[in-house]
Design a protein around this motif. Sequence first.
Motif, mmCIF file in Angstrom:
data_model
loop_
_atom_site.group_PDB
_atom_site.id
_atom_site.type_symbol
_atom_site.label_atom_id
_atom_site.label_comp_id
_atom_site.label_asym_id
_atom_site.label_seq_id
_atom_site.Cartn_x
_atom_site.Cartn_y
_atom_site.Cartn_z
ATOM 1 N N PRO A 236 -5.753 30.534 17.079
ATOM 2 C CA PRO A 236 -6.074 29.996 18.404
ATOM 3 C C PRO A 236 -5.091 30.433 19.491
ATOM 4 C CG PRO A 236 -6.222 28.271 16.746
ATOM 5 C CD PRO A 236 -5.677 29.473 16.065
ATOM 6 N N PHE A 237 -3.826 30.695 19.126
ATOM 7 C CA PHE A 237 -2.895 31.070 20.194
ATOM 8 C C PHE A 237 -3.264 32.416 20.808
ATOM 9 C CE2 PHE A 237 -0.654 32.687 16.416
ATOM 10 C CZ PHE A 237 -0.380 33.986 16.812
ATOM 11 N N VAL A 239 -6.424 33.298 21.339
ATOM 12 C CA VAL A 239 -7.445 32.917 22.321
ATOM 13 C C VAL A 239 -6.768 32.345 23.565
ATOM 14 C CG1 VAL A 239 -9.461 31.488 22.730
ATOM 15 C CG2 VAL A 239 -9.070 32.456 20.465
ATOM 16 N N SER A 240 -5.766 31.480 23.340
ATOM 17 C CA SER A 240 -5.041 30.910 24.483
ATOM 18 C C SER A 240 -4.480 31.998 25.380
ATOM 19 C CB SER A 240 -3.863 30.047 24.006
ATOM 20 O OG SER A 240 -4.311 28.801 23.596
ATOM 21 N N LEU B 76 -15.286 35.386 26.752
ATOM 22 C CA LEU B 76 -14.553 35.610 25.507
ATOM 23 C C LEU B 76 -15.321 35.015 24.340
ATOM 24 C CD1 LEU B 76 -10.755 35.042 26.198
ATOM 25 C CD2 LEU B 76 -11.896 37.117 25.477
ATOM 26 N N PHE B 113 -8.024 27.373 30.583
ATOM 27 C CA PHE B 113 -8.695 27.000 29.343
ATOM 28 C C PHE B 113 -7.700 26.294 28.434
ATOM 29 C CE2 PHE B 113 -11.434 27.234 25.770
ATOM 30 C CZ PHE B 113 -12.675 27.657 26.189
ATOM 31 N N LEU B 115 -7.177 24.627 24.689
ATOM 32 C CA LEU B 115 -7.760 24.495 23.362
ATOM 33 C C LEU B 115 -7.173 23.276 22.668
ATOM 34 C CD1 LEU B 115 -7.474 28.200 22.468
ATOM 35 C CD2 LEU B 115 -9.581 26.956 22.240
ATOM 36 N N VAL B 120 -1.161 25.266 17.016
ATOM 37 C CA VAL B 120 -1.709 26.582 16.707
ATOM 38 C C VAL B 120 -2.211 27.307 17.956
ATOM 39 C CG1 VAL B 120 -2.271 26.200 14.305
ATOM 40 C CG2 VAL B 120 -3.857 25.449 16.049
ATOM 41 N N SER B 121 -2.328 26.592 19.067
ATOM 42 C CA SER B 121 -2.846 27.219 20.279
ATOM 43 C C SER B 121 -1.742 27.802 21.150
ATOM 44 C CB SER B 121 -3.663 26.226 21.094
ATOM 45 O OG SER B 121 -4.784 25.830 20.361
ATOM 46 N N LEU B 122 -0.494 27.509 20.806
ATOM 47 C CA LEU B 122 0.624 28.194 21.440
ATOM 48 C C LEU B 122 1.268 29.056 20.362
ATOM 49 C CD1 LEU B 122 2.259 25.274 23.460
ATOM 50 C CD2 LEU B 122 1.131 27.272 24.407
ATOM 51 N N ASP B 123 1.769 30.222 20.765
ATOM 52 C CA ASP B 123 2.378 31.120 19.786
ATOM 53 C C ASP B 123 3.570 30.424 19.126
ATOM 54 O OD1 ASP B 123 3.618 33.141 18.377
ATOM 55 O OD2 ASP B 123 3.151 34.668 19.864
#
Lengths: 339, 567
Positions: A236-237, A239-240, B76, B113, B115, B120-123
């Motif tokens: 997901p990161f 996609v972010s 996307l 956007f 999530l 998991v949505s940030l590196d």
Amino acid sequence: MTRTSSSDAPVVAGAPAPAAARPSRLRSAGRLLAGRVVSAVVVLWGAATVAFFAQQLLPGDRATVILNIRTGRAQRRTPEELEPIIAQFGLDRSVLQQYLDFLRGLVVGDFGTSYQQFRPVTAILGEQLAATVTLSLVAIAISWVLMVVWVTLTAGRGPRVGAVGSGVDVVAAGLPHYWLGIILLLVFALGLRWFPVMGGTGPAGIVLPALTLAIPLAGFMAQATRTEFERALEQPFVVSARMRGMGDTAVRLRHVLRHAVLPAVTLSGWALGATLSGAVVVESIFSRPGIGSVLVTAVNSQDLPVVVGVVTLVAVVYVVANLAVDIAYTLIDPRVRLS
Amino acid sequence: MTAIDTAVRFERAERRDVPPAPRLRVRGLDVGFRVDGAVRRIVSGVDLDLAPGECVAIVGESGSGKSVTARSLVGLTGRGAVVEAEELSLHGRDVRRFRSRDWRRVRGREVGFVLQDALVSLDPLRPVGAEIAEALRLHGVPRGERRARVLELLAAVGVPLPELRARQRPGALSGGLRQRALLASAIALDPDVIIADEPTTALDVTVQAQVLSLLEERKRRGASIVLISHDLSVVARLADRILVMRSGSVVEQGPSTDVLRNPVHDYTRALIAAVPSAATRGRALSPVAPPAAALGSSRPAPAAADAPVLRARGLVKRFVRPDGTETRAVDGVSFDLAPGETLGIVGESGSGKSTTAKLALGLEEPDAGTVEVLGEPWSPLPESRRRERRRLISVVDQDPLSSFDPRWNVERILVDALPEAERRDAARRRARVRELLELVGLPEAVLARFPLRLSGGQRQRVAIARALAPRPSVIVLDEAVSALDVTIQAQILDLLTALQRSSGVAYLFISHDLGVISHLSDRVLVMKDGVVVEEGTAESVFERPAHPYTRELVASIPDLPLAASAS
């Protein structure tokens, strides 16, 4: 129902005190380094010990062997002939004493004298080792470049491109050094005349031998990296990052690659050792000086001090390489705490 | 609050005069994915308008196409996607003609956007400050200004100590701080459209409330929000309009109060009825009746004098953290569980509720305190003496997939859980396995299947059948319905209720979800930092919370403004 609430305040789980974070990290890094050095010494001692006792187990009288190497003739020797040799190498002493002498020599950097060349082993190795280590390091650097470019271009681009990408990985990883070296030599040195046929130690001379070592290694590392790369691309990161307006190539280079190279970093430590042994073949194909030819000659002629010296130095290189790998690993993935 | 309400009403009044052009306008959106040459349709015929300052929610269960729809709005959708629409415009521009460079300029600057779970949505390898700064860098904010802007943004989303937090990686932050940092990276360029895809899933209820108020604030400042969620109660708080999606199509849409109070479509009704809460106690949540076998005859009425089947006294469990300090995960927890009763343990992550479950199961040894099962000592006791009585207490986990051996089929999973005597006798074994399947409402065909090939609801049914196999007195359910879609969750909750009525098994039910707890539990323990802060009947705890923490929890339960009796 009785509720026993203890008098001391419950320890609230949360972030540790921020100020304490940095010094404790330095301290743990220092402890880590000390531990690594200790284990490195143990590894080196083990390698040297195995090499020493292996030579004790070889058949035949040592003094006879040494004399035969020097004269270049294989024949029986009388005790009178052998006496100076025995005295020179201290062969009349107990094995334990010889072993301790040998260890003392290692500590002060004295690997003994070559039976064949009448010169200190350190001098022989010094001349040749630099060439081989340079070749290995250049080969690893080239293989990283090849691998990163290839994987970034082909991973996660759909089934067709992916099949081509991983197909090339497999073929490259399976190429034998002697075949690849000869092909490169025929095409680029003899055919196109871009590079010298006879090695030499110049920058132009190292390209083909290094490529010979690098291409199979790149294929091998690419297989491991590709899996991780494709896994990271699904996270997901990623996609972010795209949602922030980042382009596909930038995401691959700035986010995904860092996650994907970890297995290849681990492999690189192993690869340094593998290229040192691969160098034996490559150096003979390209007529380069190096530890490979020294080792082959020494093993054939039972020039044992040289063999022991090479084995020990290769162990040193291995240990240093793995330490470098560990450090690189923590730099890339700071979450990893080595213990 | 009243000031805000007035402001919103004022804005609406203005809107009536001159309808503002929608920031986002979608007509007839079809999305398919190319699989082996053929195009598989995932979304069809979605229409959507997003006016300034408006929040449109897309609600649906997993696989309904809501996330695919959201991603199509920013180009996307993913590899192999075929996106077609009669109209797809953003700020009046036709984005169907956009090339990837045009999209890159829009993403982050015009559309933010968010999530789900920022872990998991940030590196995970980079400090959160770098992630936020990246958004600024991509849209041309000069290097010198970025640091100050990052700190400003973190402060704006309510992150305390922004300088410190900016240097930390997502793994070092709590769930709430992480989600705020993610939000900060999405709104860094102050986009006037925010798309939030399950922004509060996997968050504790108090953290969820915080994230929702941040979104609410952006909306108040004029941002338009597309909110994707499976959770109607989350949506109810924020949305002006709701689109209900099912298998790729919008089955119902309208102003949120209309959709929630007077749902027209059966599916919407089922979704709303499936939300568990204190008001739904004793009522079936799902229109699908539980299997007849589970209903059985009647509940063997638990007499009040019955000795507790499970009794815990003064349980303490300590853990040593990596930095050497000691923490008490469970600190003086006591409870009784009567036969046929459901005791709910509710708390946020890290409150010690799962450790309490492990102590009750005898999987962890308490540092102090005792557990008794059916009046006999259970823990601390050597495992060898516990083993023969293990059948008395079963467990159902959150994720049954990881608690099944993936190479065992359902039959083997169930047979393995049978008592020795039944397992040996082929005829009894077959009969019991069939009986268990009937109890949980599974067809016999699943016996040969492997867990990986079952749906989430089927897996959870198999897990319950396995827990029932040894005829236990107690089943410990640790977040057993937390990973399920709301309609499936409703079926499983109905099943659990029916099974308890017919067999008189007691449940120790652990969950972070107050709705589920209040629906199912007879009595409730509220845990925080390893301590039980409040306990009592479900009614008293949720209607008259005494402890400040319980009050905070209860206040953060998002309300569903339903008609008095839905359906």
